[in-house]
Design an enzyme around this catalytic site. Structure first.
Site, mmCIF file in Angstrom:
data_model
loop_
_atom_site.group_PDB
_atom_site.id
_atom_site.type_symbol
_atom_site.label_atom_id
_atom_site.label_comp_id
_atom_site.label_asym_id
_atom_site.label_seq_id
_atom_site.Cartn_x
_atom_site.Cartn_y
_atom_site.Cartn_z
ATOM 1 N N GLY A 247 0.756 -1.240 0.000
ATOM 2 C CA GLY A 247 0.000 0.000 0.000
ATOM 3 C C GLY A 247 0.787 1.290 0.000
ATOM 4 O O GLY A 247 0.213 2.354 -0.208
ATOM 5 N N GLU A 285 3.780 -6.904 1.633
ATOM 6 C CA GLU A 285 3.305 -7.195 0.269
ATOM 7 C C GLU A 285 3.310 -5.930 -0.578
ATOM 8 O O GLU A 285 2.258 -5.501 -1.062
ATOM 9 C CB GLU A 285 1.855 -7.728 0.338
ATOM 10 C CG GLU A 285 1.625 -8.872 1.297
ATOM 11 C CD GLU A 285 0.129 -9.082 1.616
ATOM 12 O OE1 GLU A 285 -0.711 -8.260 1.227
ATOM 13 O OE2 GLU A 285 -0.175 -10.091 2.276
ATOM 14 N N GLY A 287 3.539 -3.538 -3.747
ATOM 15 C CA GLY A 287 3.391 -3.645 -5.194
ATOM 16 C C GLY A 287 3.864 -2.359 -5.852
ATOM 17 O O GLY A 287 4.995 -2.237 -6.306
ATOM 18 N N ARG A 288 2.974 -1.360 -5.826
ATOM 19 C CA ARG A 288 3.245 -0.083 -6.482
ATOM 20 C C ARG A 288 4.609 0.526 -6.115
ATOM 21 O O ARG A 288 5.319 1.022 -6.981
ATOM 22 C CB ARG A 288 2.143 0.908 -6.076
ATOM 23 C CG ARG A 288 2.198 2.254 -6.781
ATOM 24 C CD ARG A 288 1.228 3.235 -6.101
ATOM 25 N NE ARG A 288 -0.059 2.661 -5.839
ATOM 26 C CZ ARG A 288 -1.083 2.674 -6.687
ATOM 27 N NH1 ARG A 288 -0.963 3.296 -7.838
ATOM 28 N NH2 ARG A 288 -2.226 2.109 -6.364
ATOM 29 N N ARG A 324 -5.295 3.972 -15.475
ATOM 30 C CA ARG A 324 -5.487 4.598 -14.162
ATOM 31 C C ARG A 324 -6.251 5.926 -14.197
ATOM 32 O O ARG A 324 -7.106 6.160 -13.347
ATOM 33 C CB ARG A 324 -4.148 4.750 -13.436
ATOM 34 C CG ARG A 324 -3.464 3.398 -13.175
ATOM 35 C CD ARG A 324 -2.178 3.527 -12.369
ATOM 36 N NE ARG A 324 -2.421 4.118 -11.082
ATOM 37 C CZ ARG A 324 -2.197 5.389 -10.776
ATOM 38 N NH1 ARG A 324 -1.663 6.208 -11.654
ATOM 39 N NH2 ARG A 324 -2.490 5.841 -9.590
ATOM 40 N N TYR A 328 -9.461 5.810 -11.900
ATOM 41 C CA TYR A 328 -9.370 6.459 -10.577
ATOM 42 C C TYR A 328 -9.141 7.965 -10.678
ATOM 43 O O TYR A 328 -8.731 8.580 -9.693
ATOM 44 C CB TYR A 328 -8.186 5.902 -9.768
ATOM 45 C CG TYR A 328 -7.917 4.433 -9.819
ATOM 46 C CD1 TYR A 328 -8.748 3.522 -9.167
ATOM 47 C CD2 TYR A 328 -6.787 3.944 -10.468
ATOM 48 C CE1 TYR A 328 -8.466 2.175 -9.188
ATOM 49 C CE2 TYR A 328 -6.499 2.590 -10.492
ATOM 50 C CZ TYR A 328 -7.346 1.712 -9.843
ATOM 51 O OH TYR A 328 -7.059 0.378 -9.856
ATOM 52 N N CYS A 356 -12.673 5.224 -28.316
ATOM 53 C CA CYS A 356 -13.975 5.889 -28.445
ATOM 54 C C CYS A 356 -14.710 5.899 -27.116
ATOM 55 O O CYS A 356 -15.690 5.173 -26.918
ATOM 56 C CB CYS A 356 -14.791 5.196 -29.528
ATOM 57 S SG CYS A 356 -13.907 5.209 -31.084
ATOM 58 N N GLU A 357 -14.212 6.692 -26.179
ATOM 59 C CA GLU A 357 -14.804 6.891 -24.858
ATOM 60 C C GLU A 357 -14.375 8.267 -24.389
ATOM 61 O O GLU A 357 -13.194 8.608 -24.508
ATOM 62 C CB GLU A 357 -14.228 5.898 -23.825
ATOM 63 C CG GLU A 357 -14.499 4.450 -24.063
ATOM 64 C CD GLU A 357 -15.871 3.992 -23.622
ATOM 65 O OE1 GLU A 357 -16.542 4.724 -22.868
ATOM 66 O OE2 GLU A 357 -16.276 2.915 -24.066
ATOM 67 N N TYR A 384 0.304 -0.990 -12.234
ATOM 68 C CA TYR A 384 -1.114 -0.915 -12.574
ATOM 69 C C TYR A 384 -1.343 -0.237 -13.926
ATOM 70 O O TYR A 384 -2.300 0.504 -14.093
ATOM 71 C CB TYR A 384 -1.896 -0.225 -11.438
ATOM 72 C CG TYR A 384 -1.725 -0.934 -10.113
ATOM 73 C CD1 TYR A 384 -2.287 -2.195 -9.922
ATOM 74 C CD2 TYR A 384 -0.961 -0.384 -9.084
ATOM 75 C CE1 TYR A 384 -2.118 -2.869 -8.727
ATOM 76 C CE2 TYR A 384 -0.780 -1.059 -7.887
ATOM 77 C CZ TYR A 384 -1.364 -2.307 -7.713
ATOM 78 O OH TYR A 384 -1.185 -2.971 -6.532
HETATM 79 C C1 LIG Z 1 -2.889 -4.958 -4.233
HETATM 80 C C2 LIG Z 1 -2.462 -5.588 -2.981
HETATM 81 C C3 LIG Z 1 -1.192 -5.319 -2.462
HETATM 82 C C4 LIG Z 1 -0.241 -4.323 -3.073
HETATM 83 O O1 LIG Z 1 -0.712 -3.013 -2.982
HETATM 84 P P1 LIG Z 1 0.220 -1.807 -3.436
HETATM 85 O O2 LIG Z 1 -0.597 -0.609 -3.154
HETATM 86 O O3 LIG Z 1 0.483 -1.981 -4.887
HETATM 87 O O4 LIG Z 1 1.461 -1.864 -2.636
HETATM 88 C C5 LIG Z 1 -0.815 -5.999 -1.325
HETATM 89 N N1 LIG Z 1 -1.631 -6.889 -0.712
HETATM 90 C C6 LIG Z 1 -2.867 -7.159 -1.193
HETATM 91 C C7 LIG Z 1 -3.706 -8.135 -0.491
HETATM 92 C C8 LIG Z 1 -3.319 -6.515 -2.336
HETATM 93 O O5 LIG Z 1 -4.543 -6.775 -2.783
#
Ligand SMILES: *Cc1c(COP(=O)(O)O)cnc(C)c1O
Length: 428
Positions: A247, A285, A287-288, A324, A328, A356-357, A384
Site C-alpha cells: 500500500g 506485500e 506492489g506499487r 489509471r 481512478y 472511443c470513450e 497498474y
Molecule cells: C494490491 C495488494 C497489495 C499491493 O498493494 P500496493 O498498493 O500496490 O502496494 C498488497 N496486498 C494485497 C492483499 C493486495 O490486494
C-alpha cells in the site's frame, strides 16, 4: 547536465534536453520499437526494493512482491532473483511465478474469491500461505486441503478499520468494503480456523489500501492488529508471522511525497519493538512502491486539435494501455521525450487517446510545448498500467523493454491484431 524528471528518481532524467532511461536515450528506443512503449529501469526496481531491505536489516522478514502491480515475467524474474516472494491473487498469477522461476514456498495467496480449482492448484504447488478473507473461504479451503490429505497454511486477513486517506476505490481496510474479516469477529474466526482439520494457522495479515502517503494509518493499523495478535495467542493459537500488507504510495506528482519504505519501517518497527513483537517474523506485500516509478510509457503525438473550450493533444497511447486516469482519475506526469532548447510556456491541452470513450484521457489541463510527431513520456507507469491493459477497440497491447545501464532488452513483443483475436472461432 542531468536532471531527474521526478524528484528522487534518478533513473529517468534529462541529459541536456534528451530523456534517458538509465544510460539509454529514450527517443532511440522509440525509433527502434515503436510506440506506445513501456520502458522499465531494472536499477530503479532494485533501488526501491533496497529501501525495504534496508528497513528490515537484521529482522526476520519476507518481502512478497504484490505482482498484480506488474506481472510481466521478466519483472518477476528481477524480484525473484533478488530474493522476493510473491503475493498472488489468482491461479494465473501462480503460473506466472512458476514460469519466472519464483520460489513457491515464498508465495502467499490473497483475494476474496479463490476458487476450489485455484486452491487445489496452490496446494499442489506448495505455496507458503493462504491469506483467507472470509469464514466461508476457511471452510472451503479446509475441505479442499483435507481432500488432498494436506493442511493448508493460513493467515486471516483482518480489517483494522482505519482510514488510509486514499482514493475510495483503492481503500480496503475500512468497514463496508469487501476485503478481510471484521476486527471484532477475528478472534472467533481464528478459533474456528484452528478447529478445522484441513488448516494450519500460521499468521495474521492486513492490507489497508493503496497509494498511502502518510505513516499514521499504518501505525494505527499495526496497533489494531497487535491487539488481535495478543487476544488470539491468549486463546492458545500461536501466530508465527505478521503480514502488514502493501500500500505504500509513490510520488506521481511533486505535492504528495510519501515516506520512503525504510523511513516508514523505522517508525513501524519502533512500535513493534515497543509492544514486544520485534522478534516476530514479518511479511510485507508491496506492489506499487517497488515498480511504479521504475516505468514510463512513451507515446507519439498524433494530432493537435484546438477547440473553443479545450485544446486536445491526441496521442497513440490510450486508456487500454494506461487505465489509471479513467479508473481512478489518477494523475500521471507527462513530459516531452526531447525538450525544445528554448522553453516557452506552451499551450494547455487535455491529453487524450484514440479510444472511443470520453473517459479516454491520460492527463487534463497540461501545459505542453508539442507538435504532431513529437514523443511524450507518461511517467510513473510501472505499476497498474500494463498489468491492467486491455485490448479494447482491438488495440494490441504495447511492447515492454527492461533497461539496465546502457542495455535495453525487449521483454514483451508488441501484440498484433491477430494476437488479440487468437482463440476466437468463426461461425461455420
Ligand atoms: C494490491 C495488494 C497489495 C499491493 O498493494 P500496493 O498498493 O500496490 O502496494 C498488497 N496486498 C494485497 C492483499 C493486495 O490486494
Amino acid at each position: 547536465m542531468t536532471l531527474p524528471v521526478l524528484p528522487g528518481h534518478p533513473h529517468f532524467a534529462y541529459r541536456d534536453n534528451a530523456l534517458f532511461a538509465e544510460d539509454v536515450r529514450v527517443s532511440e528506443l522509440a525509433a527502434t520499437y515503436g510506440t506506445p512503449l513501456f520502458i522499465y529501469s531494472k536499477t530503479a526496481m532494485l533501488a526501491a526494493l533496497a529501501s525495504y531491505q534496508r528497513g528490515f536489516e537484521g529482522r526476520d522478514a519476507q518481502i512478497c512482491y504484490a505482482m498484480k502491480a506488474n506481472s510481466s515475467l521478466a519483472v518477476l524474474q528481477v524480484f525473484a532473483r533478488a530474493g522476493c516472494g510473491f503475493d498472488i491473487v489468482s491461479g494465473g498469477e501462480l503460473e506466472r511465478v512458476q514460469a519466472a522461476g519464483g520460489d513457491l514456498k515464498k508465495v502467499i495467496f490473497s483475494g476474496v474469491g479463490k476458487t476450489r480449482a485455484e486452491m487445489r492448484q496452490a496446494l499442489a504447488a506448495g505455496i507458503g500461505c493462504f491469506n483467507v478473507e472470509s469464514e466461508a473461504e476457511l471452510d472451503v479451503l479446509s475441505a479442499v486441503a483435507a481432500g488432498m490429505k494436506l493442511r493448508a497454511p493460513v493467515s486471516i486477513r483482518v480489517n483494522p478499520n482505519v482510514d488510509p486517506k486514499t482514493h475510495p476505490y483503492i481503500s480496503t481496510g475500512l468497514k463496508g468494503n469487501k476485503f478481510g474479516v471484521a476486527h471484532e469477529d477475528a478472534l472467533r474466526i481464528y478459533q474456528h480456523a484452528a478447529s478445522l482439520e484441513g488448516l494450519k494457522v500460521v499468521g495474521i495479515d492486513c492490507h489497508i489500501g493503496s497509494q498511502i502517503t502518510e505513516v499514521t494509518p499504518y501505525l494505527d493499523a499495526m496497533d489494531r492488529v497487535l491487539d488481535l495478535v495478543a487476544a488470539i495467542e491468549a486463546a492458545g493459537i500461536p501466530l508465527a508471522h505478521i503480514d502488514f500488507g502493501g500500500g505504500l504510495g509513490i510520488n506521481y506528482n511533486d505535492d504528495d511525497m510519501p515516506p520512503e519504505a525504510d523511513a516508514l519501517w523505522r517508525q513501524l518497527l519502533a512500535k513493534l519493538d515497543a509492544r514486544g513483537y520485534g522478534d516476530r517474523k514479518l511479511m510485507v506485500e508491496p506492489g506499487r512502491s517497488l515498480v511504479g516509478n521504475a516505468g514510463i510509457c512513451i507515446t507519439e503525438v498524433l494530432y493537435l486539435k484546438p477547440g473553443e473550450q479545450k485544446n486536445f493533444c491526441i496521442i497513440d497511447a490510450a486508456m487500454n494501455d494506461l487505465p489509471r486516469p479513467a479508473m481512478y482519475q489518477a494523475f500521471h506526469a507527462i513530459v516531452p521525450v526531447e525538450r525544445a532548447a528554448s522553453e516557452s510556456a506552451g499551450v494547455v491541452y487535455d491529453v487524450v487517446g484514440p479510444v472511443c470513450e470520453s473517459g479516454d484521457w491520460i492527463g487534463r489541463d497540461r501545459a505542453l510545448h508539442v507538435a504532431a510527431g513529437d514523443q511524450l513520456a507518461v511517467m510513473s507507469a510501472g505499476a497498474y498500467c500494463m498489468s491492467m491493459a486491455s485490448n479494447y477497440n482491438t488495440r494490441g497491447r504495447a511492447a515492454e523493454l527492461l533497461v539496465e545501464g546502457d542495455l535495453a532488452r525487449l521483454i514483451r513483443a508488441r501484440e498484433s491484431a491477430a494476437d488479440t483475436f487468437r482463440g476466437e472461432l468463426l461461425m461455420p
